[in-house]
Design a protein around this motif. Sequence first.
Motif, PDB file in Angstrom:
ATOM      1  N   ASN A  19       0.882  -1.194   0.069  1.00  0.00           N
ATOM      2  CA  ASN A  19      -0.031  -0.333  -0.049  1.00  0.00           C
ATOM      3  C   ASN A  19       0.805   1.297   0.197  1.00  0.00           C
ATOM      4  O   ASN A  19       0.383   2.459   0.226  1.00  0.00           O
ATOM      5  N   GLU A  86      -9.384   0.521  -1.894  1.00  0.00           N
ATOM      6  CA  GLU A  86      -9.450   0.591  -0.773  1.00  0.00           C
ATOM      7  C   GLU A  86      -8.944  -0.615   0.182  1.00  0.00           C
ATOM      8  O   GLU A  86      -8.590  -0.646   1.351  1.00  0.00           O
ATOM      9  N   GLN A  87      -9.189  -1.837  -0.413  1.00  0.00           N
ATOM     10  CA  GLN A  87      -8.914  -3.055   0.284  1.00  0.00           C
ATOM     11  C   GLN A  87      -8.171  -4.145  -0.315  1.00  0.00           C
ATOM     12  O   GLN A  87      -8.932  -4.525  -1.639  1.00  0.00           O
ATOM     13  N   GLU A  89      -8.107  -8.506   0.452  1.00  0.00           N
ATOM     14  CA  GLU A  89      -8.333  -9.391   1.427  1.00  0.00           C
ATOM     15  C   GLU A  89      -7.935 -10.907   0.623  1.00  0.00           C
ATOM     16  O   GLU A  89      -8.616 -11.088  -0.325  1.00  0.00           O
ATOM     17  N   VAL A 114      -5.737  -9.091   5.343  1.00  0.00           N
ATOM     18  CA  VAL A 114      -6.282  -7.918   5.079  1.00  0.00           C
ATOM     19  C   VAL A 114      -5.262  -6.506   5.102  1.00  0.00           C
ATOM     20  O   VAL A 114      -4.816  -6.338   6.210  1.00  0.00           O
ATOM     21  N   LEU A 116      -5.359  -2.467   3.855  1.00  0.00           N
ATOM     22  CA  LEU A 116      -6.264  -1.300   3.879  1.00  0.00           C
ATOM     23  C   LEU A 116      -5.189   0.008   3.253  1.00  0.00           C
ATOM     24  O   LEU A 116      -4.181  -0.148   3.660  1.00  0.00           O
ATOM     25  N   ARG A 117      -5.922   0.669   2.396  1.00  0.00           N
ATOM     26  CA  ARG A 117      -5.372   1.772   1.952  1.00  0.00           C
ATOM     27  C   ARG A 117      -4.906   2.831   2.944  1.00  0.00           C
ATOM     28  O   ARG A 117      -5.860   3.278   3.787  1.00  0.00           O
ATOM     29  N   SER A 119      -2.932   2.660   5.519  1.00  0.00           N
ATOM     30  CA  SER A 119      -2.907   2.004   6.845  1.00  0.00           C
ATOM     31  C   SER A 119      -1.302   1.524   7.077  1.00  0.00           C
ATOM     32  O   SER A 119      -0.727   0.727   6.291  1.00  0.00           O
ATOM     33  N   TYR A 123      -4.042  -6.617   8.794  1.00  0.00           N
ATOM     34  CA  TYR A 123      -5.069  -7.358   9.670  1.00  0.00           C
ATOM     35  C   TYR A 123      -5.007  -8.821   9.486  1.00  0.00           C
ATOM     36  O   TYR A 123      -4.669  -9.196   8.200  1.00  0.00           O
ATOM     37  N   TYR A 320     -14.946  -4.240  13.565  1.00  0.00           N
ATOM     38  CA  TYR A 320     -14.509  -3.525  12.028  1.00  0.00           C
ATOM     39  C   TYR A 320     -15.796  -3.922  11.019  1.00  0.00           C
ATOM     40  O   TYR A 320     -16.611  -4.550  11.009  1.00  0.00           O
ATOM     41  N   PHE A 322     -14.682  -3.896   7.682  1.00  0.00           N
ATOM     42  CA  PHE A 322     -14.088  -4.069   6.478  1.00  0.00           C
ATOM     43  C   PHE A 322     -14.012  -5.809   6.232  1.00  0.00           C
ATOM     44  O   PHE A 322     -13.930  -6.338   5.051  1.00  0.00           O
TER      45      PHE A 322
END
Length: 639
Positions: A19, A86-87, A89, A114, A116-117, A119, A123, A320, A322
Amino acid sequence: MSSLKLQLQVKDNHVTMNNGILQVTLSKPDGIVTGIQYNGLDNLLEVRNEESNRGYWDLVWSGSGTTGAFDVIRGTSFKVIVEKEEQIELSFTRTWDPSQEGKAVPLNIDKRFVMLRGSSGFYTYAIYEHSEQWPAFSMAETRIAFKLRKDKFHYMAIADNRQRFMPLPDDRLQDRGQALAYPEAVLLVNPIEPEFTGEVDDKYQYSCENKDILVHGWISTEQPLVGFWLITPSQEFRTGGPHKQNLTSHVGPTSLAVFSSAHYSGDDLVPKFGVGEQWKKVFGPVFIYLNSSTDDDDDPLWLWDDAKSQTVAEVESWPYDFPASEDFVKADQRGNVVGRLLVRDRYLEEGLIPANRGYVGLAPPGAPGSWQRECKEYQFWTTSDEEGFFYISGIRPGQYNLYAWVPGFIGDFKYEEIITITPGCYIYVEDVVYQPPRNGPTLWEIGIPDRSAAEFYVPDPSPKYINRLYVNHPDRFRQYGLWERYSEMYPDGDLVYTIGTSDYGRDWFFAQVTRKKDNKTYQGTTWQIKFKLESVDKANSYTLRVAIASATLSELQIRVNDANGSPLFTSGLIGKDNSIARHGIHGLYWLFSIEVPGSKFVEGVNTFFFTQPRSTSPFQGIMYDYIRLEGPSPPLAFG
């Protein structure tokens, strides 16, 4: 925050998420984290280790002819679940079939990762599932482990007052360290850094209660400063409730997110699944958070403060929104419970007492206190305010009992009505009243009813066995070898405690342990409690309350005024906590209420004899929480 788009690269044997802040590489289809690139460092994980020994989920299981099998969970199938701006997974799954019986744990496991953008971390969570057609098994432990670079990460932090520079793993090797009473404990005799000479290293010295395991990790204090942190924003998926103790970070450098274990509890906290039992559970997500600084003037501990701030943000974001798995229940599908807990003890106050800082939780239906041994489903806990009000949010749908215990009072509360949580519900439990066990007025008491032995006398460690972190520290009980100090303090006779003159903080040893004899054998011990009764009600019974904070392969025998007579009470063999060896000040809670006929007492000095006769190990023993003698209940007044 980076504005760069997420990038996913899928190769034959690896997959990489990027990211613009960090890059995470996983083996494919295994789903082992093999690399974390961040802030100019090619890999934060230990590159000297095999790829399968860097960042992984694992478990320990038994069943179908297999006992205590350690299993690094390797996926057999890989799938991209989400790939958006944005994600990302990713899913790494392993499915079970009957041909694997006795060779693999009978679970379907879906590990998710996971990113995320924007971040500064990633996760991970997993879904475990046992089908009702599959064989029985038990699972002693499951967790996530990260092994960091030993040439970079030397400073460990697990709490504001529990952080330090740590020895190297090489210092534990045979030519530099001396093994002590069990493999985890090593005396550093020739460490690479001389400052650690004479210290004991033991991973159990860094255990924490579930409720306190929010963030822990490591700092690389060389420029550029880098922090690696494991953040667990919810305890709902951990077993055993808020006070269950688990490992955190330790020499390696290693960081763990432990979800289920038998530590400080024994077999009671090992989930056992029978044939025909359907089970599914989501563990996590947890957040692997990275932070850094390139300012030469920055205090490395700024990274710890920043990690704590990030933890607050993660907790506030729970549950969460997401995770892509339908098994992770989102906020709008969860429920809430609010209420007030009061205590009635007419021997303390006439009216109702607000349950100040009481622990209140929802757990699967069971007996009062059953939550501390519950190890399959979810639990949701909070603490009440000074007026006894509590609010529990984000509860997964299902049926629960409301449980509680209140510091300062013995026993466990259970609200008798089943509470059914449905999506979006808001349930108000009207004032509920806990009436703790009580038959009569307090004649005397020892300790504080708080499920811990911390208020009792904890000796200084032998100068041979020091961990400098715990010198003059509130957690002084975490020093190695304290069990040996009892025999040094009481070489011939045992502890005698006199009500009215003795002080439990000075005169009551924190654990009733065995006594070591010269020939390396051990013997049981008998403690005495002496007290005066000016008068005795021979016609009625007194009540002795004994709350135990921990027991390890022990038996409590209680006699009155005759050290050699038949016991008035015996607990039988109880406990597998191993808290004495593992530097815990408590394990599982026990409460015994013993009726003592008035005819057993005499006017003047009386003696209770507390005998713990089991004596094959130095680690057998009992930690008391609180002891109270109650007089007979006075007759009710009618008027």
